[in-house]
Enzyme design. Structure first.
Site, PDB file in Angstrom:
ATOM      1  N   ASP A   1       7.396  64.558  39.158  1.00 52.29           N
ATOM      2  CA  ASP A   1       7.229  63.272  38.484  1.00 52.29           C
ATOM      3  C   ASP A   1       6.891  62.255  39.563  1.00 52.29           C
ATOM      4  O   ASP A   1       7.750  61.837  40.340  1.00 52.29           O
ATOM      5  CB  ASP A   1       8.529  62.891  37.760  1.00 52.29           C
ATOM      6  CG  ASP A   1       8.462  61.505  37.118  1.00 52.29           C
ATOM      7  OD1 ASP A   1       7.434  60.814  37.254  1.00 52.29           O
ATOM      8  OD2 ASP A   1       9.459  61.113  36.473  1.00 52.29           O
TER       9      ASP A   1
ATOM     10  N   LYS B   1       2.753  52.021  36.504  1.00 52.15           N
ATOM     11  CA  LYS B   1       3.233  51.582  37.813  1.00 52.15           C
ATOM     12  C   LYS B   1       2.058  51.440  38.793  1.00 52.15           C
ATOM     13  O   LYS B   1       1.834  50.378  39.331  1.00 52.15           O
ATOM     14  CB  LYS B   1       4.273  52.552  38.382  1.00 52.15           C
ATOM     15  CG  LYS B   1       5.684  52.375  37.829  1.00 52.15           C
ATOM     16  CD  LYS B   1       5.901  52.949  36.454  1.00 52.15           C
ATOM     17  CE  LYS B   1       7.289  52.710  35.915  1.00 52.15           C
ATOM     18  NZ  LYS B   1       8.009  53.914  35.592  1.00 52.15           N
TER      19      LYS B   1
ATOM     20  N   TRP C   1      15.891  58.870  36.933  1.00 52.23           N
ATOM     21  CA  TRP C   1      14.760  59.531  36.268  1.00 52.23           C
ATOM     22  C   TRP C   1      14.912  61.041  36.299  1.00 52.23           C
ATOM     23  O   TRP C   1      14.592  61.722  35.315  1.00 52.23           O
ATOM     24  CB  TRP C   1      13.423  59.052  36.837  1.00 52.23           C
ATOM     25  CG  TRP C   1      13.150  57.644  36.424  1.00 52.23           C
ATOM     26  CD1 TRP C   1      13.080  56.547  37.232  1.00 52.23           C
ATOM     27  CD2 TRP C   1      12.954  57.150  35.086  1.00 52.23           C
ATOM     28  NE1 TRP C   1      12.856  55.411  36.484  1.00 52.23           N
ATOM     29  CE2 TRP C   1      12.771  55.738  35.176  1.00 52.23           C
ATOM     30  CE3 TRP C   1      12.919  57.751  33.829  1.00 52.23           C
ATOM     31  CZ2 TRP C   1      12.552  54.935  34.039  1.00 52.23           C
ATOM     32  CZ3 TRP C   1      12.702  56.942  32.702  1.00 52.23           C
ATOM     33  CH2 TRP C   1      12.520  55.569  32.811  1.00 52.23           C
TER      34      TRP C   1
HETATM   35  C1  LIG Z   1       8.823  54.633  34.681  1.00 50.80           C
HETATM   36  C2  LIG Z   1       9.200  56.050  34.984  1.00 50.80           C
HETATM   37  C3  LIG Z   1       9.367  57.019  33.976  1.00 50.80           C
HETATM   38  C4  LIG Z   1       9.247  56.704  32.508  1.00 50.80           C
HETATM   39  O1  LIG Z   1       7.967  56.405  32.156  1.00 50.80           O
HETATM   40  P1  LIG Z   1       7.560  56.119  30.626  1.00 50.80           P
HETATM   41  O2  LIG Z   1       6.101  55.952  30.728  1.00 50.80           O
HETATM   42  O3  LIG Z   1       8.298  54.884  30.192  1.00 50.80           O
HETATM   43  O4  LIG Z   1       7.958  57.299  29.823  1.00 50.80           O
HETATM   44  C5  LIG Z   1       9.674  58.307  34.362  1.00 50.80           C
HETATM   45  N1  LIG Z   1       9.811  58.636  35.653  1.00 50.80           N
HETATM   46  C6  LIG Z   1       9.687  57.730  36.640  1.00 50.80           C
HETATM   47  C7  LIG Z   1       9.857  58.159  38.051  1.00 50.80           C
HETATM   48  C8  LIG Z   1       9.379  56.412  36.338  1.00 50.80           C
HETATM   49  O5  LIG Z   1       9.229  55.500  37.317  1.00 50.80           O
END
Ligand SMILES: *Cc1c(COP(=O)(O)O)cnc(C)c1O
Length: 361
Positions: free
Chosen positions: A173, A197, A103
């Site tokens: 993030d 999540k 990521w």
């Molecule tokens: C799932 C995830 C993403 C991507 O998320 P989207 O909503 O599909 O854009 C980005 N960063 C992390 C750490 C993730 O777990």
């Protein structure tokens, strides 16, 4: 009610059952309004109360200081990979990024489209199995911010401490571990997370941003991608993802009801300990991540003999344990045990793993 299997999906992921039951009960008639939340005007008093309550509960849960805005956006964490540099890089056009896995890599690639990215540290030398020590980071003195991926969902690597970046805003993030434990929001300039999540349904993205970081986007940045516009418009410049906000609000209420983030953290630590102790107690299973940096949310693991992988997954499915296949980029298995996964589900997985080892080890 139908017995539901245990769902270890990395996302979209399991939601708390009481939240789903409440949403089902309110589906046709939200609290006497005669409407489903999906059918309401986002400008009406009903939805205004839904979004205001969701924000207030989130602020209480996370202890979000008054000088931070909470934004309910769309586009996923992936759109934040672009919005962060578009808004925060400023005229110098430079930012620091820490490369901790898949990521982080995507965030770096997107930021490079906007400006100059300095990778301050990378864990590539050990296949992204650790968080590079903060005091080794080679920071750019002209960077507008430092970006970190505080939980690498695929690699299962988590920051358990918050780096000190002085006057330079720290951007995180937190998609896959927001709300999993207490976190000092005041240490960050900006936090973002896709909802699917630990918050609610896909389609909603949460941004928590310190007010002094608003208004730094160039005039060429499109309206909906400008944090200040979205903050001034209280996330309602256009139609927000109304149903996602509603479900997120129910999740926040559920979290408050169980005792908030301290209790959530206690439960999450107990769940993770169960699996890591099992994995570390045998050479039949292994987890490659440095012990101090292991994720409480996403636990990748391998079988000693990978020719047993398919058998493991088939048997798991029969036992009502779903979505355990590891990410295609790393193989093996992965158990995502987000907030809504009860200890009971993790216990069922541990029992299955022990039994599988006994019969195949
Ligand atoms: C799932 C995830 C993403 C991507 O998320 P989207 O909503 O599909 O854009 C980005 N960063 C992390 C750490 C993730 O777990």
């Amino acid at each position: 009610m139908m017995a539901r299997p245990w769902n270890f999906s990395a996302g979209p992921a399991v939601l708390p059952e009481p939240v789903l039951e409440r949403a089902a009960a309110e589906m046709l008639d939200w609290r006497g309004s005669g409407m489903s939340v999906m059918e309401m005007s986002h400008r009406g008093k009903e939805f205004e109360s839904i979004i205001a309550d969701a924000e207030a509960d989130l602020r209480a849960l996370m202890g979000i200081p008054a000088n931070y805005k909470v934004l309910f956006l769309q586009g996923g964490a992936t759109l934040q990979f672009a919005m962060v540099p578009l808004n925060l890089m400023g005229e110098g056009g430079r930012a620091d990024y820490v490369h901790t896995g898949e990521w982080a890599k995507k965030a770096i690639a997107e930021a490079k489209k906007v400006g100059q990215v300095n990778v301050v540290a990378s864990a590539a030398d050990a296949n992204f199995s650790y968080v590079p020590a903060f005091d080794t980071w080679q920071r750019d003195p002209k960077a507008a911010y430092v970006h970190v991926t505080t939980n690498e969902t695929i690699g299962g690597v988590e920051f358990h401490a918050i780096p000190q970046t002085g006057d330079v805003p720290l951007v995180a993030d937190m998609s896959s571990h927001i709300l999993s434990r207490s976190m000092d929001v005041s240490r960050f300039g900006l936090i973002y997370a896709g909802a699917q999540k630990n918050i609610g349904p896909a389609g909603l993205t949460l941004v928590i941003v310190r007010e002094d970081l608003l208004g730094r986007a160039a005039a060429s940045v499109p309206t909906l991608l400008d944090y200040k516009v979205m903050a001034d418009g209280e996330s309602m410049v256009n139609t927000p993802p109304t149903y996602g906000v509603y479900i997120a609000g129910l999740v926040f209420e559920w979290l408050k009801g169980i005792g908030g983030l301290p209790e959530m953290e206690r439960r999450n630590r107990a769940k993770a300990r169960l699996l890591y102790d099992l994995i570390d107690g045998t050479d039949f299973y292994s987890n490659p991540v440095a012990i101090a940096d292991r994720s409480l949310m996403n636990i990748p693991f391998r079988l000693r003999d990978e020719s047993l992988d398919d058998l493991f997954l088939k048997g798991a499915k029969v036992a009502g344990l779903l979505q355990l296949k590891g990410h295609r980029s790393v193989g093996g298995m992965r158990a995502s045990i987000y907030n809504a996964m009860p200890l009971e589900g993790v216990q069922a997985l541990a029992d299955y793993m022990r039994e599988f080892e006994r019969t195949n080890g």
